[in-house]
Design an enzyme around this catalytic site. Structure first.
Site, PDB file in Angstrom:
ATOM      1  N   ASP A  28      -9.785  -3.419  -5.622  1.00 43.06           N
ATOM      2  CA  ASP A  28      -9.077  -2.317  -4.973  1.00 43.06           C
ATOM      3  C   ASP A  28      -9.098  -1.074  -5.859  1.00 43.06           C
ATOM      4  OD1 ASP A  28      -7.308  -0.668  -3.612  1.00 43.06           O
ATOM      5  OD2 ASP A  28      -5.592  -2.019  -3.788  1.00 43.06           O
TER       6      ASP A  28
ATOM      7  N   SER B  37       0.837  -1.204   0.000  1.00 42.32           N
ATOM      8  CA  SER B  37       0.000   0.000   0.000  1.00 42.32           C
ATOM      9  C   SER B  37       0.875   1.259   0.000  1.00 42.32           C
ATOM     10  CB  SER B  37      -0.962  -0.039   1.187  1.00 42.32           C
ATOM     11  OG  SER B  37      -1.963   0.925   1.075  1.00 42.32           O
TER      12      SER B  37
ATOM     13  N   HIS C 136      -8.409  -4.364  -1.202  1.00 43.93           N
ATOM     14  CA  HIS C 136      -7.149  -3.781  -0.747  1.00 43.93           C
ATOM     15  C   HIS C 136      -6.817  -4.357   0.637  1.00 43.93           C
ATOM     16  CE1 HIS C 136      -4.035  -0.668  -0.627  1.00 43.93           C
ATOM     17  NE2 HIS C 136      -4.327  -0.524   0.640  1.00 43.93           N
TER      18      HIS C 136
END
Length: 304
Positions: free
Chosen positions: A250, A160, A280
């Site tokens: 995501d 991320s 995600h």
């Protein structure tokens, strides 16, 4: 492309459906509310133990690195049986640049350490908005240069926002440090938010959350700065080979696929894997998501 292979799929879908309802009813804190929490509370945020599977036994040592601007906490994972490779791993955690610390993803770090026989260093970089760009990136660079000694190469892994910092670090340290590989897990790579997958809303992150994240992280810098948005770099040549993993549900999915295309155009070897029906952060849901261990198998196989 990969998909859920077991009956754990319905548990994951149920969990995500409940999470979406809580977000819609404002019963689950969004990014803006979390950013207002005290720094110590945000730093301690991470996956709950019930979300993960048992982790391998490795030696864990806590320490610090004297950086150019501060003392940076690090957590080292040392395997019981070390590989003869002159290489180690630098792990950079996610959390939107404003949450998490060096403890955030022990599940991944211990698996990489044990199965590859390599030392893993997780870095507790400074968090926005208290410390905006380039504070966190500078901390990661200082730790990278500290561990890259005695001719040992480094594999940089990030998820991320950590994937953003990992990609930016490869750009910043290009030609200075021997980075053997970059592994970017559902990375945030475009602070200008141009990826088509952001709209319409998908599971997890919302555009408003991502706008808040970028604004608090970038400080006075422009979102198009290549160290904030690696996808905006005009020169991606001579970067380390990349493994890029994305989740199909995501909003950041297309950040990863676009960056993979840009790297290939620059002559950088890339393996790109997009996991179907995944949200995600799915690596932090290993106990209810069969694809999480599968993705770790992929990473281990690529790095081995």
């Amino acid at each position: 492309m990969r998909s859920i292979l077991s009956l754990k799929g319905w548990r994951l879908r149920g969990f995500m459906a409940v999470s979406e309802i809580l977000v819609a009813l404002r019963l689950f804190p969004g990014g803006a509310k979390v950013m207002q929490m005290p720094l110590e509370k945000r730093a301690a945020m991470g996956p709950s133990p019930w979300m993960l599977l048992p982790i391998p036994e490795v030696t864990v040592e806590r320490g610090s690195v004297n950086g150019r601007e501060c003392v940076i906490p690090v957590k080292k994972f040392l395997p019981k049986v070390s590989s003869d490779r002159a290489c180690q791993i630098l792990f950079i955690h996610g959390g939107g640049w404003f949450a998490g610390n060096e403890d955030s993803l022990d599940y991944l770090c211990t698996n990489l350490c044990d199965r590859l026989g390599l030392d893993v260093t997780s870095v507790g970089y400074r968090l926005a908005p208290d410390f905006p760009f380039p504070a966190g990136l500078n901390d990661c660079e200082d730790v990278l240069k500290t561990i890259a000694v005695d001719g040992r190469s480094v594999i940089v892994v990030g998820d991320s926002a950590g994937g953003n910092l990992a990609a930016a670090l490869c750009l910043k340290a290009r030609g200075e440090v021997k980075i053997e590989r970059q592994v970017l897990i559902y990375p945030f790579l475009d602070g200008t938010l141009q990826s088509a997958s952001i709209d319409p809303p998908r599971l997890g992150l919302r555009r408003e959350d991502m706008v808040d994240m970028v604004n608090v992280y970038k400080g006075n810098a422009k979102a198009s700065n290549p160290y904030i948005s690696p996808i905006c770099s005009t020169d991606l040549s001579a970067l380390p080979p990349a493994l890029i993993i994305t989740a199909d549900c995501d909003p950041l999915r297309d950040d990863g696929s676009r960056y993979a295309d840009c790297l290939r155009e620059a002559g950088v070897p890339v393996r790109y894997e997009n996991y179907l029906r995944m949200p995600h952060g799915f690596l932090s849901l290993a106990s209810i998501c069969s694809v999480a261990p599968e993705a770790i198998d992929l990473i281990v196989g690529e790095l081995r």
